[in-house]
Scaffold this active site. Sequence first.
Site, PDB file in Angstrom:
ATOM      1  N   ASP A 295      -6.906 -14.238   1.842  1.00  0.00           N
ATOM      2  CA  ASP A 295      -7.987 -13.476   2.470  1.00  0.00           C
ATOM      3  C   ASP A 295      -8.798 -12.711   1.431  1.00  0.00           C
ATOM      4  O   ASP A 295      -8.323 -12.424   0.342  1.00  0.00           O
ATOM      5  CB  ASP A 295      -7.411 -12.491   3.506  1.00  0.00           C
ATOM      6  CG  ASP A 295      -6.383 -11.546   2.896  1.00  0.00           C
ATOM      7  OD1 ASP A 295      -5.597 -12.007   2.048  1.00  0.00           O
ATOM      8  OD2 ASP A 295      -6.366 -10.353   3.244  1.00  0.00           O
ATOM      9  N   GLU A 296     -10.021 -12.380   1.813  1.00  0.00           N
ATOM     10  CA  GLU A 296     -10.869 -11.409   1.117  1.00  0.00           C
ATOM     11  C   GLU A 296     -10.856 -11.572  -0.406  1.00  0.00           C
ATOM     12  O   GLU A 296     -10.436 -10.684  -1.128  1.00  0.00           O
ATOM     13  CB  GLU A 296     -10.414  -9.985   1.510  1.00  0.00           C
ATOM     14  CG  GLU A 296     -10.545  -9.739   2.999  1.00  0.00           C
ATOM     15  CD  GLU A 296     -10.119  -8.337   3.425  1.00  0.00           C
ATOM     16  OE1 GLU A 296     -10.848  -7.734   4.223  1.00  0.00           O
ATOM     17  OE2 GLU A 296      -9.055  -7.849   2.964  1.00  0.00           O
TER      18      GLU A 296
ATOM     19  N   ARG B 139       0.853  -1.209   0.000  1.00  0.00           N
ATOM     20  CA  ARG B 139       0.000   0.000   0.000  1.00  0.00           C
ATOM     21  C   ARG B 139       0.875   1.240   0.000  1.00  0.00           C
ATOM     22  O   ARG B 139       0.590   2.218  -0.670  1.00  0.00           O
ATOM     23  CB  ARG B 139      -0.935  -0.016   1.200  1.00  0.00           C
ATOM     24  CG  ARG B 139      -2.211  -0.801   1.005  1.00  0.00           C
ATOM     25  CD  ARG B 139      -2.008  -2.214   0.496  1.00  0.00           C
ATOM     26  NE  ARG B 139      -3.238  -2.953   0.344  1.00  0.00           N
ATOM     27  CZ  ARG B 139      -3.781  -3.721   1.290  1.00  0.00           C
ATOM     28  NH1 ARG B 139      -3.186  -3.892   2.454  1.00  0.00           N
ATOM     29  NH2 ARG B 139      -4.899  -4.360   1.053  1.00  0.00           N
TER      30      ARG B 139
ATOM     31  N   TRP C 151      -7.148 -13.838  11.924  1.00  0.00           N
ATOM     32  CA  TRP C 151      -7.228 -12.367  11.948  1.00  0.00           C
ATOM     33  C   TRP C 151      -8.646 -11.847  12.128  1.00  0.00           C
ATOM     34  O   TRP C 151      -8.853 -10.772  12.663  1.00  0.00           O
ATOM     35  CB  TRP C 151      -6.600 -11.766  10.680  1.00  0.00           C
ATOM     36  CG  TRP C 151      -7.421 -11.869   9.423  1.00  0.00           C
ATOM     37  CD1 TRP C 151      -7.487 -12.932   8.583  1.00  0.00           C
ATOM     38  CD2 TRP C 151      -8.282 -10.863   8.863  1.00  0.00           C
ATOM     39  NE1 TRP C 151      -8.333 -12.662   7.527  1.00  0.00           N
ATOM     40  CE2 TRP C 151      -8.827 -11.397   7.680  1.00  0.00           C
ATOM     41  CE3 TRP C 151      -8.640  -9.568   9.245  1.00  0.00           C
ATOM     42  CZ2 TRP C 151      -9.729 -10.689   6.871  1.00  0.00           C
ATOM     43  CZ3 TRP C 151      -9.532  -8.859   8.440  1.00  0.00           C
ATOM     44  CH2 TRP C 151     -10.068  -9.415   7.262  1.00  0.00           C
TER      45      TRP C 151
ATOM     46  N   TRP D  57      -0.523  -2.529   8.540  1.00  0.00           N
ATOM     47  CA  TRP D  57      -1.045  -2.259   7.196  1.00  0.00           C
ATOM     48  C   TRP D  57      -0.782  -0.795   6.876  1.00  0.00           C
ATOM     49  O   TRP D  57      -0.997   0.083   7.723  1.00  0.00           O
ATOM     50  CB  TRP D  57      -2.539  -2.578   7.138  1.00  0.00           C
ATOM     51  CG  TRP D  57      -2.841  -4.011   7.454  1.00  0.00           C
ATOM     52  CD1 TRP D  57      -3.241  -4.533   8.654  1.00  0.00           C
ATOM     53  CD2 TRP D  57      -2.704  -5.129   6.565  1.00  0.00           C
ATOM     54  NE1 TRP D  57      -3.379  -5.895   8.557  1.00  0.00           N
ATOM     55  CE2 TRP D  57      -3.069  -6.281   7.291  1.00  0.00           C
ATOM     56  CE3 TRP D  57      -2.325  -5.264   5.218  1.00  0.00           C
ATOM     57  CZ2 TRP D  57      -3.056  -7.559   6.723  1.00  0.00           C
ATOM     58  CZ3 TRP D  57      -2.329  -6.528   4.662  1.00  0.00           C
ATOM     59  CH2 TRP D  57      -2.684  -7.658   5.401  1.00  0.00           C
TER      60      TRP D  57
ATOM     61  N   TYR E 183      -3.876  -5.106  15.135  1.00  0.00           N
ATOM     62  CA  TYR E 183      -3.647  -4.257  13.969  1.00  0.00           C
ATOM     63  C   TYR E 183      -3.115  -2.903  14.466  1.00  0.00           C
ATOM     64  O   TYR E 183      -3.869  -2.005  14.826  1.00  0.00           O
ATOM     65  CB  TYR E 183      -4.935  -4.100  13.145  1.00  0.00           C
ATOM     66  CG  TYR E 183      -5.174  -5.273  12.199  1.00  0.00           C
ATOM     67  CD1 TYR E 183      -4.716  -6.555  12.512  1.00  0.00           C
ATOM     68  CD2 TYR E 183      -5.839  -5.107  10.986  1.00  0.00           C
ATOM     69  CE1 TYR E 183      -4.919  -7.628  11.641  1.00  0.00           C
ATOM     70  CE2 TYR E 183      -6.035  -6.171  10.111  1.00  0.00           C
ATOM     71  CZ  TYR E 183      -5.579  -7.422  10.450  1.00  0.00           C
ATOM     72  OH  TYR E 183      -5.769  -8.482   9.596  1.00  0.00           O
TER      73      TYR E 183
ATOM     74  N   ASP F  17      -0.001  -6.878  -3.357  1.00  0.00           N
ATOM     75  CA  ASP F  17      -1.405  -6.590  -3.080  1.00  0.00           C
ATOM     76  C   ASP F  17      -1.982  -5.855  -4.291  1.00  0.00           C
ATOM     77  O   ASP F  17      -1.296  -5.673  -5.294  1.00  0.00           O
ATOM     78  CB  ASP F  17      -1.584  -5.797  -1.775  1.00  0.00           C
ATOM     79  CG  ASP F  17      -2.875  -6.179  -1.059  1.00  0.00           C
ATOM     80  OD1 ASP F  17      -3.945  -6.028  -1.663  1.00  0.00           O
ATOM     81  OD2 ASP F  17      -2.804  -6.649   0.093  1.00  0.00           O
TER      82      ASP F  17
ATOM     83  N   GLU G  28      -1.982   1.481   4.415  1.00  0.00           N
ATOM     84  CA  GLU G  28      -2.809   2.346   3.552  1.00  0.00           C
ATOM     85  C   GLU G  28      -2.588   3.830   3.862  1.00  0.00           C
ATOM     86  O   GLU G  28      -2.514   4.660   2.952  1.00  0.00           O
ATOM     87  CB  GLU G  28      -4.301   2.031   3.747  1.00  0.00           C
ATOM     88  CG  GLU G  28      -4.760   0.728   3.123  1.00  0.00           C
ATOM     89  CD  GLU G  28      -4.746  -0.428   4.102  1.00  0.00           C
ATOM     90  OE1 GLU G  28      -3.940  -0.384   5.075  1.00  0.00           O
ATOM     91  OE2 GLU G  28      -5.518  -1.385   3.906  1.00  0.00           O
TER      92      GLU G  28
ATOM     93  N   HIS H 185      -6.699  -9.913  -3.670  1.00  0.00           N
ATOM     94  CA  HIS H 185      -5.652  -8.901  -3.439  1.00  0.00           C
ATOM     95  C   HIS H 185      -4.534  -9.006  -4.480  1.00  0.00           C
ATOM     96  O   HIS H 185      -3.354  -8.949  -4.136  1.00  0.00           O
ATOM     97  CB  HIS H 185      -5.097  -9.016  -2.007  1.00  0.00           C
ATOM     98  CG  HIS H 185      -6.054  -8.496  -0.971  1.00  0.00           C
ATOM     99  ND1 HIS H 185      -6.312  -7.154  -0.811  1.00  0.00           N
ATOM    100  CD2 HIS H 185      -6.823  -9.142  -0.063  1.00  0.00           C
ATOM    101  CE1 HIS H 185      -7.201  -6.988   0.172  1.00  0.00           C
ATOM    102  NE2 HIS H 185      -7.535  -8.172   0.633  1.00  0.00           N
TER     103      HIS H 185
HETATM  104  C1  ACM Z   1      -6.539  -8.872   6.314  1.00  0.00           C
HETATM  105  O1  ACM Z   1      -6.557  -7.933   7.131  1.00  0.00           O
HETATM  106  N1  ACM Z   1      -7.213  -8.775   5.187  1.00  0.00           N
HETATM  107  C2  ACM Z   1      -5.785 -10.083   6.573  1.00  0.00           C
END
Ligand code: ACM
Length: 529
Positions: free
Chosen positions: A324-325, A160, A391, A466, A416, A189, A468, A261
């Site tokens: 993930d996601e 990010r 997570w 993270w 986090y 990502d 961002e 991602h």
């Molecule tokens: C995550 O926070 N998507 C692992």
Amino acid sequence: MKHLSRFVLIALSLIMTLPVLSARELNIVPQPSYMDIAAEGEFIVTPKTCIVVVDDLWAPAERFVEDMQQHFPDSKPMRTVKRGKGIKIRLDKFVPAEGYEMTISEEEGVLIIGGDEAGVYYGLQTLRHIIVTNDGKVPYGFIADEPTFAYRGAHFDVSRHFFSVEDVKRYIDILAAHKLNRLHWHLTDDQGWRIEIKAYPELTEKGSIRKETLVGHGLDPKWLDGEPYGGYYTQEEIRDVVKYAAKRYITIIPEIEMPGHSQAALHALPWLGCHEQQVDVWTMWGVTPEVLCAGKETTYKFLEDVLKEVIELFPSELIHIGGDECPKDRWKECEHCQAMMKAEGLESEEQLQGYLVARIEKFLNANGRRMIGWDEILDGGVTPTATVMSWRGVNAGIYAAERGNDVVMTPMTLCYLNFYQTKSREGEGLQIGGYIPFEMVYAWNPYEGMSDEAKSHIIGVQCNMWSEYLKSMKWVEKMLLPRLAAMSEVQWANDRRNAETIRSRMETLRKFYDACGWNYAPYYFEGRE
Ligand code: ACM
Ligand code: ZN
């Protein structure tokens, strides 16, 4: 404290011969498992103090000399010698793995005995902490120490926002000083592919650069900054960082995100997608529907080619495959994905993801590695040999541990560290959200709610960073510190966390942070919630 070696007995007998005055305290984070500090007497460390190296422990000795040079900048480096008096380091198999015993006495000077090289290194970190925060005076006494968890991790998202090799090394220095031993390096990502892959140069040529960046919250284009942004690591740089970390007893676990991602890879190589249309390296945050096609053999060949190079670069047994996601919108409309489901007898797109993950795990195992993934890898039916990173809360981790999977606990609401640290958010800049003050991390027991059987599968604990809204290392440090200290006590000293002493120990650690020039957040020290 599980083990006491014969050195404890010698040390205790030395200490007991000293006059009994009021006890002195040593403030250390994470808390050692045993400390007995004599009422008086101290060994004074100066730049002239020698490191006496036994058992070929030159590597941790040299790291210590390097670390101390930062604190004694105007002096010649401390000398390492084979015999003499000073700070003596040696090994003994009766000391636990990564553990150490330190005796400080008139007879011994400082004697550090490690269960292994890493243990010696951690003993030297404790010693450095005492030297730096106590004007070089190391009180006579005895310390024994060993970690609770074998896996003590921190994650770093360099997709990010990109962080230079120097920044990543600084991050590693901070982890090492807190006795962490894993860096989970989030290298790919939607917003940028950051690792050179020789078989697919487009990944970094095209996939490492985005047109602009979202600098506000939400998906409103008015928050786009209009500035192209990019960066990546060459394989040579990656090797350098891996070596740098290993010298500090940190294993780097690389993460290559799949099948979600992955929009940066899709921008570079559109044939990896279901519809094969051009997409941008994503400029916003969140979850995009653009994911790798799980129905085409070419996708599997691509992933294996990439992982082959990743395996060459990273000696870590665990390789992180994300997982993930991953929205399934594209797969539902894709003839290849639907055909793969039919051919493999899969009833849902979740099962198709499970199929992809299982294939990748087989590939990693065939190449002598093991797979780790975010807890969504459970959704498609995970194999018993995968390691799960919990997570989305702790329940996925408990569930997986009860089934016999190895688990790393990293629940979002506690781990986090890119979340806000105060309620008022004053002085915190614009961050992604959430609220995780120091105390909340500190109060967490990762074993809570678990059977003994499940506990035995919790290999460790990790905090995540993270990026961002983290554009510079200064901000990363401010989010990391001092909460990493709370995390390190959960990871290293879970059985001896002490809410009554942590504040005074943190005041001492703060002096250490100042001496290292690290940018920590002031809120905890100011008493701001
Ligand atoms: C995550 O926070 N998507 C692992
Ligand atoms: Zn598809």
